[in-house]
Every structure is written in C-alpha cells, then in structure tokens.
Design a protein around this motif. Structure first.
Motif, PDB file in Angstrom:
ATOM      1  N   LEU A 323     103.449  -8.128  55.445  1.00 42.29           N
ATOM      2  CA  LEU A 323     102.160  -8.839  56.174  1.00 42.29           C
ATOM      3  C   LEU A 323     100.930  -8.063  55.415  1.00 42.29           C
ATOM      4  CD1 LEU A 323     103.308  -8.817  59.796  1.00 42.29           C
ATOM      5  CD2 LEU A 323     102.724 -10.836  58.480  1.00 42.29           C
ATOM      6  N   ALA A 324     100.926  -6.913  55.040  1.00 49.29           N
ATOM      7  CA  ALA A 324      99.710  -6.338  54.573  1.00 49.29           C
ATOM      8  C   ALA A 324      99.520  -6.824  52.977  1.00 49.29           C
ATOM      9  CB  ALA A 324      99.875  -4.852  54.589  1.00 49.29           C
ATOM     10  N   ALA A 325     100.606  -7.010  52.252  1.00 48.86           N
ATOM     11  CA  ALA A 325     100.767  -7.198  51.015  1.00 48.86           C
ATOM     12  C   ALA A 325     100.615  -8.650  50.467  1.00 48.86           C
ATOM     13  CB  ALA A 325     101.728  -6.326  50.188  1.00 48.86           C
ATOM     14  N   ALA A 326     101.124  -9.747  51.345  1.00 51.88           N
ATOM     15  CA  ALA A 326     101.178 -10.972  51.063  1.00 51.88           C
ATOM     16  C   ALA A 326     100.067 -11.799  50.740  1.00 51.88           C
ATOM     17  CB  ALA A 326     102.205 -11.644  51.955  1.00 51.88           C
ATOM     18  N   PRO A 327      99.007 -11.346  51.252  1.00 49.88           N
ATOM     19  CA  PRO A 327      97.700 -12.212  51.060  1.00 49.88           C
ATOM     20  C   PRO A 327      97.071 -11.949  49.674  1.00 49.88           C
ATOM     21  CG  PRO A 327      97.836 -11.125  53.404  1.00 49.88           C
ATOM     22  CD  PRO A 327      98.976 -10.438  52.633  1.00 49.88           C
ATOM     23  N   GLY A 328      97.315 -10.683  49.299  1.00 49.89           N
ATOM     24  CA  GLY A 328      96.857 -10.441  47.622  1.00 49.89           C
ATOM     25  C   GLY A 328      97.771 -11.239  46.829  1.00 49.89           C
ATOM     26  N   ARG A 329      98.642 -11.774  46.859  1.00 52.77           N
ATOM     27  CA  ARG A 329      99.386 -12.338  45.691  1.00 52.77           C
ATOM     28  C   ARG A 329      99.007 -13.847  45.640  1.00 52.77           C
ATOM     29  NH1 ARG A 329     104.623  -9.877  48.624  1.00 52.77           N
ATOM     30  NH2 ARG A 329     104.540  -7.995  48.390  1.00 52.77           N
ATOM     31  N   THR A 330      99.103 -14.148  44.262  1.00 51.79           N
ATOM     32  CA  THR A 330      98.607 -15.698  44.095  1.00 51.79           C
ATOM     33  C   THR A 330      99.831 -16.320  43.500  1.00 51.79           C
ATOM     34  OG1 THR A 330      97.527 -14.786  42.007  1.00 51.79           O
ATOM     35  CG2 THR A 330      96.025 -14.764  43.893  1.00 51.79           C
ATOM     36  N   GLY A 331      99.539 -17.744  43.646  1.00 51.62           N
ATOM     37  CA  GLY A 331     100.516 -18.491  42.972  1.00 51.62           C
ATOM     38  C   GLY A 331     100.981 -19.529  44.337  1.00 51.62           C
ATOM     39  N   GLU A 332     101.795 -20.756  43.854  1.00 48.16           N
ATOM     40  CA  GLU A 332     102.036 -21.726  44.879  1.00 48.16           C
ATOM     41  C   GLU A 332     103.082 -21.146  45.756  1.00 48.16           C
ATOM     42  OE1 GLU A 332     102.857 -25.543  43.115  1.00 48.16           O
ATOM     43  OE2 GLU A 332     100.916 -26.121  43.017  1.00 48.16           O
ATOM     44  N   ALA A 333     104.160 -20.502  45.063  1.00 49.51           N
ATOM     45  CA  ALA A 333     105.421 -19.701  45.707  1.00 49.51           C
ATOM     46  C   ALA A 333     104.892 -18.780  46.638  1.00 49.51           C
ATOM     47  CB  ALA A 333     106.195 -19.430  45.135  1.00 49.51           C
ATOM     48  N   GLU A 334     103.824 -18.036  46.175  1.00 43.22           N
ATOM     49  CA  GLU A 334     103.331 -16.826  46.782  1.00 43.22           C
ATOM     50  C   GLU A 334     102.559 -17.279  48.195  1.00 43.22           C
ATOM     51  OE1 GLU A 334     103.280 -17.038  43.616  1.00 43.22           O
ATOM     52  OE2 GLU A 334     104.502 -15.300  43.171  1.00 43.22           O
ATOM     53  N   ASP A 335     101.639 -18.428  47.989  1.00 40.99           N
ATOM     54  CA  ASP A 335     100.954 -18.902  49.193  1.00 40.99           C
ATOM     55  C   ASP A 335     101.878 -19.488  50.151  1.00 40.99           C
ATOM     56  OD1 ASP A 335      98.607 -18.021  47.465  1.00 40.99           O
ATOM     57  OD2 ASP A 335      98.454 -20.255  46.707  1.00 40.99           O
ATOM     58  N   ALA A 336     102.859 -20.270  49.729  1.00 40.68           N
ATOM     59  CA  ALA A 336     103.812 -20.726  50.851  1.00 40.68           C
ATOM     60  C   ALA A 336     104.417 -19.468  51.481  1.00 40.68           C
ATOM     61  CB  ALA A 336     104.750 -21.732  50.092  1.00 40.68           C
ATOM     62  N   TYR A 337     104.894 -18.686  50.781  1.00 38.68           N
ATOM     63  CA  TYR A 337     105.657 -17.538  51.493  1.00 38.68           C
ATOM     64  C   TYR A 337     104.765 -16.939  52.350  1.00 38.68           C
ATOM     65  CZ  TYR A 337     107.492 -12.803  51.812  1.00 38.68           C
ATOM     66  OH  TYR A 337     107.746 -11.626  52.391  1.00 38.68           O
ATOM     67  N   ALA A 338     103.545 -16.503  52.125  1.00 35.65           N
ATOM     68  CA  ALA A 338     102.465 -15.954  52.999  1.00 35.65           C
ATOM     69  C   ALA A 338     102.107 -16.697  54.156  1.00 35.65           C
ATOM     70  CB  ALA A 338     101.148 -15.738  52.111  1.00 35.65           C
ATOM     71  N   THR A 383     107.087 -29.238  44.358  1.00 36.16           N
ATOM     72  CA  THR A 383     106.021 -28.765  45.118  1.00 36.16           C
ATOM     73  C   THR A 383     105.936 -28.912  46.572  1.00 36.16           C
ATOM     74  OG1 THR A 383     104.587 -28.818  43.461  1.00 36.16           O
ATOM     75  CG2 THR A 383     103.507 -28.370  45.437  1.00 36.16           C
ATOM     76  N   ALA A 384     106.530 -30.210  47.166  1.00 32.58           N
ATOM     77  CA  ALA A 384     106.775 -30.453  48.434  1.00 32.58           C
ATOM     78  C   ALA A 384     107.822 -29.396  49.107  1.00 32.58           C
ATOM     79  CB  ALA A 384     107.045 -31.971  48.792  1.00 32.58           C
ATOM     80  N   THR A 385     108.907 -29.324  48.141  1.00 35.37           N
ATOM     81  CA  THR A 385     109.761 -28.676  48.598  1.00 35.37           C
ATOM     82  C   THR A 385     109.531 -26.982  48.779  1.00 35.37           C
ATOM     83  OG1 THR A 385     111.453 -29.988  47.196  1.00 35.37           O
ATOM     84  CG2 THR A 385     112.338 -27.668  48.063  1.00 35.37           C
ATOM     85  N   LEU A 386     108.595 -26.578  48.202  1.00 34.47           N
ATOM     86  CA  LEU A 386     108.142 -25.335  48.103  1.00 34.47           C
ATOM     87  C   LEU A 386     107.255 -25.161  49.452  1.00 34.47           C
ATOM     88  CD1 LEU A 386     108.262 -22.906  46.269  1.00 34.47           C
ATOM     89  CD2 LEU A 386     106.208 -23.591  45.262  1.00 34.47           C
ATOM     90  N   LEU A 387     106.453 -26.182  49.768  1.00 39.05           N
ATOM     91  CA  LEU A 387     105.370 -25.784  50.824  1.00 39.05           C
ATOM     92  C   LEU A 387     105.853 -26.390  52.250  1.00 39.05           C
ATOM     93  CD1 LEU A 387     102.361 -27.319  48.746  1.00 39.05           C
ATOM     94  CD2 LEU A 387     103.211 -24.919  48.963  1.00 39.05           C
ATOM     95  N   ALA A 388     106.846 -27.266  52.418  1.00 43.90           N
ATOM     96  CA  ALA A 388     106.978 -28.045  53.685  1.00 43.90           C
ATOM     97  C   ALA A 388     107.570 -26.859  54.594  1.00 43.90           C
ATOM     98  CB  ALA A 388     108.347 -29.006  53.272  1.00 43.90           C
ATOM     99  N   GLU A 389     108.577 -25.720  54.353  1.00 38.13           N
ATOM    100  CA  GLU A 389     109.031 -25.014  55.220  1.00 38.13           C
ATOM    101  C   GLU A 389     107.869 -24.161  55.841  1.00 38.13           C
ATOM    102  OE1 GLU A 389     112.962 -21.785  55.826  1.00 38.13           O
ATOM    103  OE2 GLU A 389     112.250 -22.606  53.605  1.00 38.13           O
ATOM    104  N   ALA A 390     106.740 -23.588  54.750  1.00 35.12           N
ATOM    105  CA  ALA A 390     105.879 -23.032  55.190  1.00 35.12           C
ATOM    106  C   ALA A 390     104.839 -23.688  56.202  1.00 35.12           C
ATOM    107  CB  ALA A 390     105.190 -22.564  54.032  1.00 35.12           C
TER     108      ALA A 390
END
Length: 784
Positions: A323-338, A383-390
């Motif tokens: 939770l502390a580290a995720a906002p500082g990572r960049t990229g579509e997969a990283e944004d979806a994960y955050a 991209t839809a597959t990457l973002l939908a679950e988030a």
C-alpha cells in the motif's frame, strides 16, 4: 519579551499549505468551552536564501531574532517562540506572531562574541515543526513550544485555523536566526571513494567591523589538506576559502568547520563505494532457525562488504508495504494493480487484524483511478483485460463500476467460438492459453451483477472446453498454474494440471521450492515471466492441494519480495500478493526477536513489537571478512512460520572491461574542458535490437547538476519518452526504434565542484529487466 510561533520554510510552502488546509478542514476540534478559534495547523521551513552583495550565494538572514536568547543572538534559541490564537481574531491576526520581526540588534563587541561563542551547530532540518491539531483553551489561546534548528536562515511561519462553526483563517510571517559572524562549509551531497574535491568554506561577517579569525576545517572519515589558516572578513561582507578533501574509503564523513571564538558547525555526507556490485541473496521462513552457506567474493573493494536482512511479517506486513509503495510505480499494469489494491485493502486489512487508514486509501484510489480512467477510454482487449478487475473492485464508485462492467463485457465479447480469448497471428498455443486464463479470471471478477453472472457462466463453459481440448499440449508448469489460478477448470482436468505443476517444481539448496520458467514460455503480454511470478501462480494453483509443498513455496515467495518493487511489475505483484494472502493468514506474536549470525558470531539483530509487526523489518550492517565460504544463520525468538526473510550479502569488486550486453551497446562522450559553473555537453549513443523499450542510466560525478530544460527538449523531440533525475544519475526511457536505427542524444550538465571526481557505471537495459544490461566502465572527470 516578545514571543512567536516558529513555523516553516520556503522550499515546499505551497505543498505544505495545501496539505495543512486539507487536514485542517477534516479534523474536528475536541470539546472545550467557548473559544471561537478552535484548531490550527503549523509547519516550519527555511525561507529562500539571500544573495550576498559580493555575488557569493549563501543563506544570509536579514535580522537576528530577539527572543529568550537575548540581544546579540548567540545562535538560534533552544526554546522560545510561543504563539496565541485569540477569540474573534481576524485572518491577518491569528497570533502567529505577536508583533513584526524585530530589527537587527546592534553588533556586540568582539570580546562579547568570544565570551558568548555558541556550541557547535549540527542540527539542520528544513522543516522542524508540523502540528496538525492545536486546540485553544477556555480563553481562546494556545501556545506551542519549539526548538529552532541550527540553520542560519530566514524561517517562514504558516498557521491555519478554523472555528467550531466552520470559520477559517490563516497567517504567514517570517523570522530570522543568525550569528554576528559564522562559517558555512559547502558540502557535496555525496562523494565516491577515491574522489578528491576542492571544498568551499564561506565565512560571513554581519557586523560593522572587519574580523580576523583562525579558521580550522577537519573531517572524520576523510582527509583534509590546508584546513588551518587565518581569514580576514570585511565588515558586512564574506570570503570563500577552499580546502582539499580526499575521500579514500566508503562510509559516513563528518566535516567540522570552526571559526575561532565565533562559530563552529558540523555537517555530514556519505562516501559511496566504487566497483562492480556483486550480490548473493537467499531467503526462507523463520518457522525454525535457518542456516545458509554463502560465499563472499574474493578481493572485495575495501569497505564495500555489507549484509542486509529483510524480515516480512506475513500477509499483513506485505499488504501494508505494498500500500505504501504501489502509488509510486508507473505503467498500465502497475496502475491497475494499485487500483485493485485500494479496492480490496479495507476488507483484507480487517481480516488480517490491521487498521484501515481511509484518507491514505482515498488519495491512493483517486490517483490510480485517474490513471486507469485515462487508459480505459478506448482500450483494446488486452488493456481491457488488464483494467477490468481493478475497476470492478470498487462497486461503491459508480464511475469505476460502470467502467469495470464495460471492460468485462468487452473481454467477454472477444471470446472466440472455440473458447479462447485474445490472440493474433504468430502467437503460440501456450501464450493463447495463458491469455485465455487471464480473460477467464477477469470475467469471473464481474459476477457481482446478474448480467455478470450470466456472462461468466457462458464464458467459463466455453473456456473450460478450450482448456480440456488442449490438456495434452499444456506441458509446462507455468501455463498449467495460470489455468488453475484462473478458476476455469475443475474435476479431472484440474487434478491433471495440479500434478503437472507439482512435477515442475524445483528446490533450492536451502530447501525452498519454486516454479522455473522453461525457454519459450511467455505471459499474455508476450514477456517472459519471472520465477517469482511463476512461483506465486504455483501457490494460487496448489493452495487447496494437500500434496503441494506450500510452506516451501511460501519460503521462495517471501524471499523474492522487495519493498521497493514488490515481486516485479503489476502482473507479478498481483499474483504475488494474492499468494501471500492465501498462505500467511495466522496472527503473529506481539514481540519477536530476530538475530543474524556469521560463523556463530552475532552480526546484527532487531525486534518486532506489536506495532512493528505490521511493517517490514530491515537490518543492515557492515560485513568485513565475508570473502570466501561462511555459515550464516537467521533465527526468530520465538520461531514464527509467518515470518519470511531475505538475506543479501553484497560487495564490490574492481570494474572489468565492458562485457557483451545481450545485443545492447552504449557509448558516452563528455567535453574535456570542464569548469565549475560552466555548462558541459554530454553525448550519448546507444544501439539495440529493433522494437525494444530501453532504460538508459547515466551516472554522474558528485556535484554535477543536470540541466532539465535540455532533457525536456529531448522529450519534445520524441527521442526520450521520460526521464528521472537523482543525486549522481539521470535515467532516460527510450522509445522502441526501427531496425538499424541508433539512438543519439545530447544534454547539458553543470559541475558545481572542482576536483578529480568519479562517475558511476552507466548502463543500458530493457525496461523492467536490469539483468539484461550493458554497462560502461566508470570514468573520472577532472573539473577545474
């Protein structure tokens, strides 16, 4: 006696105002009698330094503070500066300062200066007070005691307040802390072992009489040449003296500059080691004392041997770290994960016995939402597959819920009649099955609505048929684990795939189990998965399998975790966190002692208490004499299965000639005539196979500042997609290029220190993979 609230500095005042205002409007005052002004927030930072008339740049205050230290300053007051907030005061008179700053006091005689010479100055924070909640008493007044740092500068005071009825007010003021005559060494942010630098030492005289004093500069951790001399400073003037500083070995350096009878100051910096870094990492769980055999490198650079022990307190610790580290990572997969992490965090934290921090989650969710919404405007199926679950993880947010529903439906519509999903010409069956498994998981995540359940049922039936028809061709453990983790198979197909995952597992010397990735196996996005990601999928695939070595897989899972990067990129982190949550759910003891030993002798130790059990424990120590084989042991008292550890033994060896770098090449050229304060051009040339996104990291010597406008120009020209500047380095992200298309770029730097200074080893690597890198042997810059 005049009293003040002492508050903070110019460098980040705008950010501080915004932060404080947001906090001030959200905090309710404690019940108290009738005062009108109820709460206030304060922050303290130094105001911008002033330019001396002589042209030398330094932090020169305009007035000394008249406070409990008395006239003449005598240095910054150690206590003092109180303020009041009074009932009914206007916005401009909140009591932040009881009166305007006092005028400069008359300079004391030199004999008085000598008698009142302060002790050494050594505390130099830029912000030294942040009070998010100050409540007034029954008379509408409050006081805040503060200790003023040893910085000689002008401080900025910011105070915000609001009443019980919602009225708001604020005030900004300044005050100065100074000495009649003082010394200020200008230290670099760092040096590298072997650097020789001419260090400026400024002596300032604010009095109306010329001053002649003995100046002495000495250092601990480095050698000083020419550190003793006599200086004469004109009235209301300054002089700059230079001493030679030699940094022979890595470690902390403390520089002390003393002006006889007037001032002394201590400042420090670190000397970085040189040489090529060599690391060996082992990990496991602390269910019992662990013994490891590690062989340190032969002939390490002196002072470079270090050991680092990270201990991860089960699922709760990993969750809070992410939770502390995720906002500082960049990229579509990283944004979806955050975004997914913020949606699931409240329930996960409650289930693990942690506390929810709504404000932090709200800010993190807003940032991730903005990024995901931008990427989700017109996405392709991948991209839809990457973002939908988030997006679906936020059912209470109507915008994200609609986005998740739309993306999930888009993924479902992309399913072919044979049950597979995604795929293009040139895809292998292995990649197609992994992509279909990912689509299955995403469509199943949308089962919160009636339409989503119908969609998931139809999609799952067709996908299960595709997996069953291809069962004989799923030969590698990674693909089998991906299919199992999607939840898309059952019965005999599930049992067969579980057996294949178990057969593919391998063990490390310490007994930890992991899932290797065979050649030719890729993820849905075409990238080769890491062993950490594969191991996490193996955990998710086998979590209900009684024959699986889950504890040994958990050992590898926690050993591969890094607080700064997790298990890798966004896809790997999603699998890794889900696996950790599935494995480590048991509560931990309230206090655990962790001990690291080498050959039976203690090296370092630490303690988890009830609070720290929610964080990652990091222990680091020097480890001289670690060359060759040694026995290392790690133990927890008491032993705790849910504690994972990662032990890294690191050292540096002299650089060798550049080695082949997987088809990557990098060359750098710097103009030979380098002078302090004069712009210098750096030319970079790189070559790589076509179609690769690269990271070029250019290491710089100490004191060399990057000219950002020249980097902005590279971005505008399309030569660089992004850049990041830090002390001693600049990193450039290079876009993919065509065949036989080399990269050439020029940017400017400005040296601020004279001497013989070493740059680190620059590198060219694939984005997200530092293992495939070409490194350039460091060079030494001579700056006049």
């Amino acid at each position: 006696m005049k009293r003040y609230i002492l508050v903070g500095g110019a460098g980040l005042v705008l950010g501080a105002v915004l932060t404080l205002l947001a906090v001030g409007l959200s905090v309710m005052p404690r019940p108290s009698p009738e005062p009108e002004m109820q709460t206030a927030e304060m922050v303290m930072r130094p105001a911008p330094p002033q330019a001396d008339p002589s042209g030398d740049f330094h932090e020169r205050p305009r007035a000394a503070i008249a406070d409990e230290a008395g006239p003449g300053g005598g240095g910054a007051p150690k206590r003092g500066a109180f303020g009041k907030m009074k009932k009914g005061m206007s916005v401009g008179a909140l009591g932040v300062m009881a009166s305007p700053p006092p005028p400069p006091p008359p300079a004391p005689a030199l004999e008085q200066q000598e008698a009142a010479a302060p002790s050494g100055r050594a505390w130099f924070p830029e912000t030294f007070l942040f009070e998010p909640l100050v409540v007034t008493d029954a008379s509408g007044e409050a006081s805040v005691p503060v200790k003023v740092p040893d910085r000689l500068t002008r401080w900025r005071v910011l105070a915000l307040a609001h009443s019980r009825s919602g009225a708001q007010a604020g005030a900004v003021s300044t005050f100065a802390s100074s000495l009649p005559t003082y010394v200020d060494p200008v230290l670099p942010a760092f040096l590298r072992a072997g650097d020789v630098v001419r260090m400026p030492v400024q002596v300032v005289n604010t009095t109306g009489t010329a001053v002649t004093r003995a100046l002495k500069v000495e250092a601990q951790g480095a050698a000083v040449e020419g550190g003793t001399r006599t200086v004469t400073v004109p009235a209301a003037g300054s002089v700059v003296e230079y001493v030679t500083l030699r940094a022979a070995k890595p470690g902390p350096v403390t520089v002390r500059a003393a002006l006889e009878g007037a001032d002394s100051v201590e400042r420090g910096f670190d000397v970085w080691p040189t040489g090529q870094l060599v690391r060996e990492t082992r990990g496991g769980t602390l269910a019992a004392p662990r013994t490891l055999e590690l062989a340190g490198v032969a002939s390490p650079v002196e002072g470079s041997e270090r050991v680092r022990l990270l201990v991860f307190p089960g699922a709760l610790g990993v969750l809070r770290s992410e939770l502390a580290a995720a906002p500082g990572r960049t990229g579509e997969a990283e944004d979806a994960y955050a975004l997914l992490l913020t949606g699931r965090a409240p329930a996960l934290l409650q289930g693990l016995g942690g506390t929810v921090e709504p404000r932090m989650l709200e800010q993190m969710s807003m940032l991730a939402s903005q990024r995901v919404l931008k990427a989700g405007r017109a996405p392709d199926v991948a991209t839809a597959t990457l973002l939908a679950e988030a997006a679906l993880a936020h059912p209470g947010n109507p915008v994200l819920a609609r986005l998740g529903e739309r993306l999930s439906e888009q993924v479902a519509r992309a399913q072919r009649p044979d049950g597979t999903c995604q795929g293009e010409d040139g895809w292998t069956l292995q990649r197609l099955l992994v992509a279909t498994a990912e689509c299955t998981r995403v469509v199943r995540a949308g089962m919160g609505t009636g339409a989503g359940r119908q969609r998931a049922s139809a999609f799952g039936a067709r996908a299960a048929g595709a997996f069953e028809r291809s069962l004989a061709r799923i030969r590698d453990g990674y693909t089998a684990a991906a299919v199992l983790a999607s939840g898309g198979v059952s019965g005999s197909v599930r049992d067969t795939l579980r057996a294949r995952v178990r057969e593919a597992l391998q063990r490390r010397p310490d007994g930890a189990a992991y899932l290797p990735v065979p050649a030719g196996v890729v993820r849905a996005d075409g990238r080769v998965p890491s062993e950490a990601e594969a191991t996490a999928l193996a955990v998710l695939a086998l979590v209900e399998d009684k024959e699986a070595p889950l504890a040994d897989l958990g050992t590898s899972l926690l050993a591969d975790y890094r607080p700064e990067s997790g298990w890798g990129d966004g896809r790997a982190n999603l699998a890794g966190l889900q696996a950790a949550l599935a494995l480590f759910k048991e509560p931990l003891p309230s206090r655990v002692r962790v001990v690291l030993e080498r050959d039976g002798k203690p090296v370092t130790e630490g303690v988890f208490d009830a609070k720290a059990l929610r964080e990652v424990l990091a222990l680091e120590a020097e480890a001289p004499g670690s060359a060759g084989p040694h026995t290392w042991s790690v133990r927890a008292e008491p032993a705790v299965p849910g504690l994972g550890f990662s032990l890294t033994l690191a050292a540096r060896v002299p650089w060798r000639a550049s080695e082949p770098g997987h088809g990557l090449e990098l060359a750098m050229k710097v103009a030979a005539d380098a002078k302090v304060g004069m712009p210098l051009e750096v030319t970079l040339q790189a070559a790589s196979p076509a179609g690769l996104e690269l990271t070029l990291r250019q290491e710089l010597p100490a004191g060399v500042q990057v000219d950002r406008p020249s980097l902005d120009a590279l971005v505008q020209q399309g030569r660089v997609t992004a850049y990041d500047v830090e002390d001693g380095a600049v990193s450039l992200t290079l876009p993919p290029r065509g065949a036989a298309e080399p990269f050439t770029a020029r940017f400017r730097v400005v040296p601020t220190l004279a001497g013989s200074l070493q740059a680190g080893a620059s590198s060219l690597s694939l984005v997200g993979s530092e293992n495939a890198a070409f490194r350039v042997v460091p060079t030494t810059w001579t700056i006049r």
